[in-house]
Design a protein around this motif. Structure first.
Motif, mmCIF file in Angstrom:
data_model
loop_
_atom_site.group_PDB
_atom_site.id
_atom_site.type_symbol
_atom_site.label_atom_id
_atom_site.label_comp_id
_atom_site.label_asym_id
_atom_site.label_seq_id
_atom_site.Cartn_x
_atom_site.Cartn_y
_atom_site.Cartn_z
ATOM 1 N N UNK A 57 0.418 -5.923 -4.041
ATOM 2 C CA UNK A 57 0.826 -4.574 -3.664
ATOM 3 C C UNK A 57 0.409 -3.549 -4.703
ATOM 4 N N UNK A 60 -3.369 -3.029 -4.696
ATOM 5 C CA UNK A 60 -3.911 -2.242 -3.576
ATOM 6 C C UNK A 60 -3.393 -0.820 -3.585
ATOM 7 N N UNK A 61 -2.281 -0.591 -4.308
ATOM 8 C CA UNK A 61 -1.682 0.747 -4.307
ATOM 9 C C UNK A 61 -2.556 1.746 -5.053
ATOM 10 N N UNK A 62 -3.040 1.356 -6.219
ATOM 11 C CA UNK A 62 -3.785 2.298 -7.044
ATOM 12 C C UNK A 62 -5.269 2.280 -6.716
ATOM 13 N N UNK A 63 -5.816 3.462 -6.601
ATOM 14 C CA UNK A 63 -7.222 3.551 -6.247
ATOM 15 C C UNK A 63 -8.113 3.102 -7.395
ATOM 16 N N UNK B 154 5.183 -8.383 1.588
ATOM 17 C CA UNK B 154 5.435 -7.153 0.850
ATOM 18 C C UNK B 154 4.502 -6.061 1.331
ATOM 19 N N UNK B 155 4.555 -4.941 0.639
ATOM 20 C CA UNK B 155 3.707 -3.823 1.026
ATOM 21 C C UNK B 155 2.345 -3.918 0.356
ATOM 22 N N UNK B 156 1.359 -3.354 1.012
ATOM 23 C CA UNK B 156 0.050 -3.184 0.387
ATOM 24 C C UNK B 156 -0.458 -1.811 0.777
ATOM 25 N N UNK B 157 -1.331 -1.265 -0.051
ATOM 26 C CA UNK B 157 -1.894 0.041 0.246
ATOM 27 C C UNK B 157 -0.925 1.158 -0.068
ATOM 28 N N UNK B 158 -1.319 2.357 0.318
ATOM 29 C CA UNK B 158 -0.542 3.535 -0.059
ATOM 30 C C UNK B 158 -0.676 4.598 1.007
#
Lengths: 151, 237
Positions: A57, A60-63, B154-158
């Motif tokens: 997570x 993948x969250x941060x670019x 869980x979550x992935x990406x934004x």
């Protein structure tokens, strides 16, 4: 792919294997491999005792993090407002044509990665192209070839 | 602030709930207190067995008095001494309808959302339906982590690209395939394929205006919504 576990261990030890230092650790892993290999992420998750899905997570969250291998030359074409009005789109198209890849892609030989960014804070020099942290201002489609040659 | 007052064990907090003075356990959230006093508050991301998360925002309540009121997610907001809370003010109802309208536009295929739409009397959806199958309420993630101790999803990406997944988008060893995530999912259960099922809002339970009440006068029907008394949308408007 195989990874050097002792290298990862030294990165993790640098942060005392603290769970809160996950982002810093991932940054160092990315600096080492130019991207985040899956095995490396799984190893970090195991060593820090963090669920794998949480590490995924964050990655993948941060670019700034990439799960795909990047080329040795990372070309960022600025598409911010100032660069855009001065013709950065044509510069990007020229890069795409010369390298034979779309924005966001990597050439097959693993040499170039082409990406767009939204502003690099050098609007007076627009259109700006950043090649491995080296700034090239007032780019034109003609200058693209010489930049690629130099690189 | 009043929260810092040291309290004896078992002492209750007194606050105003819809104009009535009520007492509640200081550890309760506003939502728990409202439910205790028998009020129906729509929720999608709340479950008694899981930590509140405050993402669906359907449980909003209006807190404060006079011109200085604000909307808070009641599942996350503690009961505070002397607080003035309104659970069904015009502002709250308008907000809830708006939120539900957006959620339904994202997931028109969910039975729970459609049922809630008829409950809140939502009569139209002005947004383009997305036909997604997830509202990112996070119930499955919390279920997996807190009740099943698996931490397999869980979550992935934004932002708009955020989605729920297993690590690396692959079948994971952590997952025991217990199905708890599907059990708790508000979007998994498909809506009934009643009349005009192709529309964003299922017209079946939507435009409920009991026709039987007029016909049978003293029928004392308490069914919500009554499927046999359904009027077609054009009859209502």
């Amino acid at each position: 792919m195989t990874i050097d576990e002792s290298r990862l261990d030294s990165i993790i030890d640098e942060y005392n294997a603290e769970q809160g230092s996950l982002i810093s650790i991932l940054q160092d892993v990315q600096a080492e491999y130019k991207y985040l290999p899956k095995v490396a992420l799984e190893y970090v998750a195991k060593q820090l005792d963090i669920p794998r899905v949480q590490v995924f997570g964050v990655a993948t969250f941060f670019k700034a993090f990439s799960l795909k291998p990047k080329g040795r030359q990372q070309i960022h074409v600025c598409m911010g407002t100032a660069c855009h009005v001065r013709g950065s789109k044509k510069v990007l198209e020229e890069f795409e044509r010369k390298l034979g890849i779309e924005a966001g892609g990597t050439t097959k030989d693993g040499e170039y990665t082409l990406e767009t960014v939204n502003c690099v804070g050098a609007c007076a020099l627009g259109p700006v192209v950043v090649n491995n942290e080296e700034y090239h201002g007032q780019m034109t489609p003609i200058k693209v070839e010489s930049l690629l040659k130099k690189a | 602030m009043s929260r810092n007052i040291t309290r004896q064990k078992g002492e209750m907090v007194t606050f105003m709930l819809n104009g009535a003075q009520v007492q509640a356990d200081p550890n309760w959230s506003l939502l728990e207190a409202a439910k205790f006093y028998g009020l129906y508050i729509p929720t999608l991301c709340y479950d008694e067995g899981l930590t509140p998360y405050g993402v669906c925002r359907l449980c909003v309540m209006e807190v404060g008095s006079g011109d200085r009121t604000k909307l808070v997610a009641s599942c996350m907001h503690p009961v505070i001494e002397g607080l003035e809370v309104r659970t069904h003010s015009n502002r709250v109802i308008k907000t809830r309808k708006m939120i539900l309208e957006l959620l339904i536009a994202r997931c028109p295929g969910s039975k729970k959302l459609q049922d809630m739409a008829s409950m809140l009397e939502l009569k139209e959806v002005r947004f383009k339906p997305l036909n997604d199958d997830c509202i990112l309420c996070g119930l499955c993630v919390r279920m997996c982590e807190e009740q099943m101790m698996a931490k397999a999803i869980g979550y992935a990406g934004r932002g708009t690209d955020r989605y729920i997944t297993t690590p690396f988008d692959m079948t994971s060893e952590e997952c025991r395939k217990c199905g708890a995530c599907m059990y708790i999912c508000p979007a998994c259960e498909l809506r009934c394929q009643g009349p005009e099922a192709k529309t964003t809002l299922c017209s079946g339970c939507l435009n409920t205006e009991a026709v039987c009440a007029a016909k049978y006068d003293d029928a004392m029907c308490f069914m919500v919504p009554c499927l046999s008394c359904v009027k077609r949308p054009e009859d209502v408007k």
